[in-house]
Design a protein around this motif. Structure first.
Motif, PDB file in Angstrom:
ATOM      1  N   TRP A 396      19.419 -22.723   1.473  1.00 25.33           N
ATOM      2  CA  TRP A 396      20.073 -23.121   0.758  1.00 25.33           C
ATOM      3  C   TRP A 396      21.456 -22.556   0.127  1.00 25.33           C
ATOM      4  O   TRP A 396      22.334 -23.296  -0.646  1.00 25.33           O
ATOM      5  CB  TRP A 396      18.756 -22.714  -0.452  1.00 25.33           C
ATOM      6  N   GLY A 397      22.199 -21.290   0.193  1.00 21.30           N
ATOM      7  CA  GLY A 397      23.295 -21.039  -0.195  1.00 21.30           C
ATOM      8  C   GLY A 397      23.218 -19.917  -0.372  1.00 21.30           C
ATOM      9  O   GLY A 397      21.863 -18.276   0.263  1.00 21.30           O
ATOM     10  N   ALA A 398      24.474 -18.471  -0.740  1.00 18.68           N
ATOM     11  CA  ALA A 398      24.400 -17.424  -0.844  1.00 18.68           C
ATOM     12  C   ALA A 398      23.217 -17.266  -1.661  1.00 18.68           C
ATOM     13  O   ALA A 398      22.815 -17.592  -2.649  1.00 18.68           O
ATOM     14  CB  ALA A 398      25.755 -17.198  -1.962  1.00 18.68           C
ATOM     15  N   HIS A 399      22.553 -15.506  -1.167  1.00 17.94           N
ATOM     16  CA  HIS A 399      21.895 -15.032  -1.795  1.00 17.94           C
ATOM     17  C   HIS A 399      22.240 -14.430  -3.316  1.00 17.94           C
ATOM     18  O   HIS A 399      23.669 -13.931  -3.544  1.00 17.94           O
ATOM     19  CB  HIS A 399      20.873 -13.736  -1.161  1.00 17.94           C
ATOM     20  N   ASP A 400      21.028 -14.108  -4.111  1.00 18.83           N
ATOM     21  CA  ASP A 400      20.995 -13.941  -5.407  1.00 18.83           C
ATOM     22  C   ASP A 400      21.994 -12.505  -5.300  1.00 18.83           C
ATOM     23  O   ASP A 400      22.726 -12.539  -6.709  1.00 18.83           O
ATOM     24  CB  ASP A 400      19.818 -14.323  -6.495  1.00 18.83           C
ATOM     25  N   SER A 401      21.921 -11.851  -4.766  1.00 28.13           N
ATOM     26  CA  SER A 401      22.249 -10.670  -5.001  1.00 28.13           C
ATOM     27  C   SER A 401      23.987 -10.447  -5.004  1.00 28.13           C
ATOM     28  O   SER A 401      25.355  -9.676  -5.331  1.00 28.13           O
ATOM     29  CB  SER A 401      22.245  -9.228  -4.027  1.00 28.13           C
ATOM     30  N   VAL A 402      24.422 -11.629  -3.896  1.00 31.40           N
ATOM     31  CA  VAL A 402      26.085 -11.804  -4.081  1.00 31.40           C
ATOM     32  C   VAL A 402      26.549 -12.484  -4.985  1.00 31.40           C
ATOM     33  O   VAL A 402      27.352 -12.368  -5.011  1.00 31.40           O
ATOM     34  CB  VAL A 402      26.159 -12.722  -2.709  1.00 31.40           C
ATOM     35  N   VAL A 403      25.903 -13.580  -5.542  1.00 32.44           N
ATOM     36  CA  VAL A 403      26.247 -14.265  -7.018  1.00 32.44           C
ATOM     37  C   VAL A 403      26.161 -12.987  -7.560  1.00 32.44           C
ATOM     38  O   VAL A 403      27.700 -13.574  -8.647  1.00 32.44           O
ATOM     39  CB  VAL A 403      25.242 -15.218  -6.725  1.00 32.44           C
ATOM     40  N   ALA A 404      25.651 -12.249  -8.073  1.00 34.03           N
ATOM     41  CA  ALA A 404      25.372 -11.644  -9.269  1.00 34.03           C
ATOM     42  C   ALA A 404      26.616 -10.460  -9.113  1.00 34.03           C
ATOM     43  O   ALA A 404      27.287 -10.468 -10.307  1.00 34.03           O
ATOM     44  CB  ALA A 404      24.473 -10.518  -8.809  1.00 34.03           C
ATOM     45  N   ALA A 420      28.173 -18.537 -20.049  1.00 34.62           N
ATOM     46  CA  ALA A 420      28.695 -18.224 -18.747  1.00 34.62           C
ATOM     47  C   ALA A 420      27.006 -18.434 -17.751  1.00 34.62           C
ATOM     48  O   ALA A 420      26.446 -18.084 -19.030  1.00 34.62           O
ATOM     49  CB  ALA A 420      29.445 -16.800 -17.713  1.00 34.62           C
ATOM     50  N   SER A 421      26.895 -19.203 -17.173  1.00 31.09           N
ATOM     51  CA  SER A 421      25.802 -19.361 -16.959  1.00 31.09           C
ATOM     52  C   SER A 421      24.992 -19.641 -15.487  1.00 31.09           C
ATOM     53  O   SER A 421      25.860 -19.778 -14.770  1.00 31.09           O
ATOM     54  CB  SER A 421      25.320 -20.911 -17.255  1.00 31.09           C
ATOM     55  N   TRP A 422      24.088 -19.106 -15.076  1.00 34.81           N
ATOM     56  CA  TRP A 422      23.945 -18.433 -13.799  1.00 34.81           C
ATOM     57  C   TRP A 422      22.545 -19.368 -13.543  1.00 34.81           C
ATOM     58  O   TRP A 422      21.342 -18.579 -13.670  1.00 34.81           O
ATOM     59  CB  TRP A 422      23.742 -17.166 -13.188  1.00 34.81           C
ATOM     60  N   LEU A 423      22.300 -20.141 -12.286  1.00 35.76           N
ATOM     61  CA  LEU A 423      21.371 -21.122 -11.195  1.00 35.76           C
ATOM     62  C   LEU A 423      20.947 -19.618 -10.539  1.00 35.76           C
ATOM     63  O   LEU A 423      22.043 -20.058  -9.797  1.00 35.76           O
ATOM     64  CB  LEU A 423      21.915 -22.295 -11.560  1.00 35.76           C
ATOM     65  N   THR A 424      19.644 -19.499 -10.123  1.00 32.56           N
ATOM     66  CA  THR A 424      19.405 -18.415  -9.263  1.00 32.56           C
ATOM     67  C   THR A 424      18.929 -18.992  -7.943  1.00 32.56           C
ATOM     68  O   THR A 424      19.041 -20.606  -7.917  1.00 32.56           O
ATOM     69  CB  THR A 424      18.831 -17.382  -9.026  1.00 32.56           C
ATOM     70  N   LEU A 425      18.840 -18.525  -7.229  1.00 30.40           N
ATOM     71  CA  LEU A 425      18.644 -19.335  -5.692  1.00 30.40           C
ATOM     72  C   LEU A 425      17.306 -18.604  -4.812  1.00 30.40           C
ATOM     73  O   LEU A 425      16.523 -19.670  -4.371  1.00 30.40           O
ATOM     74  CB  LEU A 425      19.794 -19.951  -4.601  1.00 30.40           C
ATOM     75  N   SER A 426      17.138 -17.336  -4.892  1.00 32.49           N
ATOM     76  CA  SER A 426      16.455 -16.761  -3.933  1.00 32.49           C
ATOM     77  C   SER A 426      14.792 -16.863  -3.427  1.00 32.49           C
ATOM     78  O   SER A 426      14.148 -17.196  -2.764  1.00 32.49           O
ATOM     79  CB  SER A 426      17.020 -15.757  -3.271  1.00 32.49           C
ATOM     80  N   SER A 427      14.704 -17.297  -4.999  1.00 37.11           N
ATOM     81  CA  SER A 427      13.580 -17.897  -5.533  1.00 37.11           C
ATOM     82  C   SER A 427      12.824 -19.308  -5.341  1.00 37.11           C
ATOM     83  O   SER A 427      11.761 -19.702  -5.419  1.00 37.11           O
ATOM     84  CB  SER A 427      12.908 -17.423  -6.455  1.00 37.11           C
ATOM     85  N   HIS A 428      13.439 -20.013  -4.588  1.00 35.01           N
ATOM     86  CA  HIS A 428      13.005 -20.674  -3.825  1.00 35.01           C
ATOM     87  C   HIS A 428      12.897 -21.529  -2.161  1.00 35.01           C
ATOM     88  O   HIS A 428      13.516 -20.387  -1.481  1.00 35.01           O
ATOM     89  CB  HIS A 428      14.117 -22.111  -4.038  1.00 35.01           C
ATOM     90  N   GLU A 429      11.657 -22.401  -1.937  1.00 34.09           N
ATOM     91  CA  GLU A 429      11.501 -22.451  -0.817  1.00 34.09           C
ATOM     92  C   GLU A 429      12.886 -22.481   0.045  1.00 34.09           C
ATOM     93  O   GLU A 429      13.373 -22.905  -0.380  1.00 34.09           O
ATOM     94  CB  GLU A 429      10.262 -23.395  -0.410  1.00 34.09           C
TER      95      GLU A 429
END
Length: 616
Positions: A396-404, A420-429
């Motif tokens: 999917w892309g960059a890990h949540d820690s990196v985006v944070a 600011a809006s942040w759509l996280t990623l890591s808890s996706h399959e």
């Protein structure tokens, strides 16, 4: 063999030239050079190239198959006939579409799409309705273009006439080229296929219009049935449906005071991927999965009866930032021609002087997200391409820690007030998180909960580190899921689409600008209420345009949460809930006290939301 390969390459390049000429004609017809400047024009042509390459690939498939067939002697005559028939139809149809496209933007404010199909059933009326357009000139121009293009093709494809014998071995490389055309047509081998959104590259609407491809957009919208203007969910008159919604939204009691300590707070909205309420101990779910969130809940306002409006990320984004519900059969975010006219929190706050940014570790091409973000007025749009490849997971892309980290650094220099809006990623399959090897043999539930623990740590760290910054005292942080999901074993026996099992999600308000501490709200609310509430809190009367949500600062007669899905809806009130599956023609879930009004309210919302989708 080389002759056959040359014929295919010639046809592909012909279509690229066709698209280049069509975009140039659109540029000249609307005099966009003066608006965009040479730099803007060149950038628009560059942004549109992927659609051009894709369109040329699809249009070359039939000629490629025909040339491959011609490798076998007995098929030569048939292959030539098929190829020329296809080219003539494509040139005539493409030229007419380009001609219509030149003028239709003046009427619709968008490029041509499949919405014109119903008008073609009544050609005299369609011709009359375009009375102010230079109809005759456009048709004459299209006829001249067709004549010229077919003449050019005859000259370019002279080698085709010379094919008199078969070369069976030539079919092998030609067939292999077919796979290449489909890869280019799809836009590559990445996770997400090409969409109209890839043409969106600028904050100037004219530049995005210029970058689009008329033929690509038309056939893409036809594939998604945008020509179908019927509302299969209409069960009452529009006036009756409006009246039912108004009755549920009738004021009840005085306005409530703003929960914020300032009239112009910063807003940080964290959209937590797939965060079901059932994974949060503070919401009665599995204990120990999100200890950070559970501890933060004592520092702000926790909403315990909060529901998602959808079951997919793109629909959750639209519900949260534009208060638009999920609709059956489609998603409004995937249709840029509709999202350009969709009101949004970011655009409303932008008019009040807010700077705006959206952060996501994934590809912004996902579900035409980029086009929505541009139309919604986000100044800064950070996606997968803005992070090193070494920080990406496998899919999917960059890990949540990196985006944070990037988000926190940017907020330190962001002009205030900001959204600011942040759509996280890591808890996706497939639930891949740093520091934990991904086990293909592990059950998906364990992997999901592990990814939730990871993102919980990241969000908690972001909040605690943010609290040390000066801007924190002027900031409201809204932590909310994009959608929910079933959590086994808690929901092993739950009915499909049941609200508690699949749609109940967390929402927490924290930050220095939030007055309340350790507060709980048990009123039924939904994602659709976020944007109206935040706008009302800053004194912007624009919250009233979001008809499907309501501001939580004003009591209503019947609080409810509504969610849509393919062929049905769910509705939750203070006293009960139900799920109606239109395909099955019955209620598939019901609990508590649920009267005739609530059932009618659900049907009214299904009808109204789908009609709103059609009318956008």
């Amino acid at each position: 063999m080389l002759v056959r390969l040359k014929i295919v390459a010639t046809i592909y390049l012909f279509w690229l030239g066709f698209f280049l000429a069509a975009r140039t004609a659109f540029l000249a017809y609307h005099d966009l050079g003066a608006t965009l400047g040479i730099g803007g024009v060149l950038e628009a042509f560059r942004a549109g190239l992927r659609l051009d390459l894709s369109g040329a690939s699809y249009l070359t498939v039939v000629p490629l198959v025909s040339v491959a067939l011609s490798s076998f002697g007995r098929w030569i005559r048939f292959a030539k006939r098929v190829m020329w028939t296809w080219l003539i139809v494509a040139v005539v149809g493409g030229s007419l579409l380009v001609a219509i496209d030149l003028e239709i933007v003046n009427y619709w404010g968008r490029r041509v799409d499949a919405a014109i199909v119903p008008y073609l059933r009544t050609l005299p009326e369609a011709w009359a309705s375009a009375g102010l357009a230079p109809r005759g000139a456009l048709l004459l121009g299209a006829a001249l273009v067709v004549t010229v293009l077919l003449g050019v093709l005859r000259r370019l494809l002279r080698p085709l006439a010379a094919l008199t014998r078969g070369e069976p071995l030539a079919a092998i490389p030609l067939t292999a080229m077919l796979g290449g055309l489909f890869v280019i047509g799809r836009g590559g081998v990445g996770t997400w296929p090409l969409t109209v959104s890839s043409a969106y590259h600028s904050d100037q609407p004219a530049a995005n219009l210029l970058a689009q491809n008329a033929l690509w957009g038309f056939f893409d919208s036809a594939y998604r049935r945008l020509y179908d203007r019927s509302n299969p969910y209409q069960r009452m008159t529009p006036a009756a449906a409006d009246s039912i919604l108004a009755a549920a939204r009738a004021p009840n009691g005085p306005s409530r005071p703003s929960p914020f300590a300032t009239t112009r707070p910063n807003f940080l909205i964290v959209l937590w991927e797939s965060a079901s309420a059932r994974a949060f101990g503070s919401l009665g779910g599995v204990a120990g999965v999100t200890p950070g969130f559970d501890s933060l809940a004592t520092a702000g306002v926790l909403f315990r009866q909060f529901y998602a409006a959808a079951d997919r990320t793109d629909e959750g984004v639209a519900a949260t930032l534009s208060a638009f519900p999920a609709v059956p059969r489609s998603s409004i975010l995937t249709t840029p021609s509709k999202t350009t006219r969709l009101p949004s929190l970011s655009r409303a706050l932008g008019r009040l002087g807010y700077s705006t940014g959206f952060y996501h570790g994934g590809d912004l091409e996902f579900a035409s997200l980029k086009a929505y973000l541009i139309s919604a007025g986000f100044d800064r749009r950070i996606g997968q391409a803005d992070f090193p490849k070494g920080t990406w997971n496998s899919k999917w892309g960059a890990h949540d820690s990196v985006v944070a980290e990037r988000l926190l650094a940017d907020l330190d220099t962001q002009r205030e007030p900001f959204l600011a809006s942040w759509l996280t990623l890591s808890s996706h399959e497939p639930f891949e998180v740093p520091g934990q090897p991904h086990r293909a043999d592990a059950d998906w539930q364990s992997q999901y909960l592990a990814s939730m623990r990871y993102t919980d740590r990241i969000i908690t760290s972001l909040a605690r580190r943010g609290a040390e910054r000066p801007w924190w005292q002027r900031t409201v942080v809204v932590i909310v899921a994009d959608h929910g999901r079933r959590v086994v074993p808690l929901d092993a026996g739950a009915a499909l689409r049941s609200p508690d099992a699949e749609y109940q999600i967390p929402m927490l308000w924290i930050g220095g600008a939030v007055r309340a501490r350790d507060s709980v709200v048990d009123e039924v609310t939904s994602q659709l209420d976020i944007t109206p509430t935040l706008l009302d809190a800053v004194g912007d009367d624009g919250w009233r345009q979001f008809r499907f949500g309501r501001t939580l600062l004003r009591g209503v007669e019947r609080p409810f949460a509504y969610y849509g899905f393919d062929e049905g809806f769910g509705i939750v009130t203070q006293s009960g809930g139900l799920v109606q599956d239109d395909r099955a023609g019955r209620e598939t879930f019901s609990r508590g006290t649920f009267g005739a009004f609530e059932r009618t309210l659900g049907r009214a919302l299904l009808q109204l939301s789908y009609q709103e989708y059609l009318d956008r």
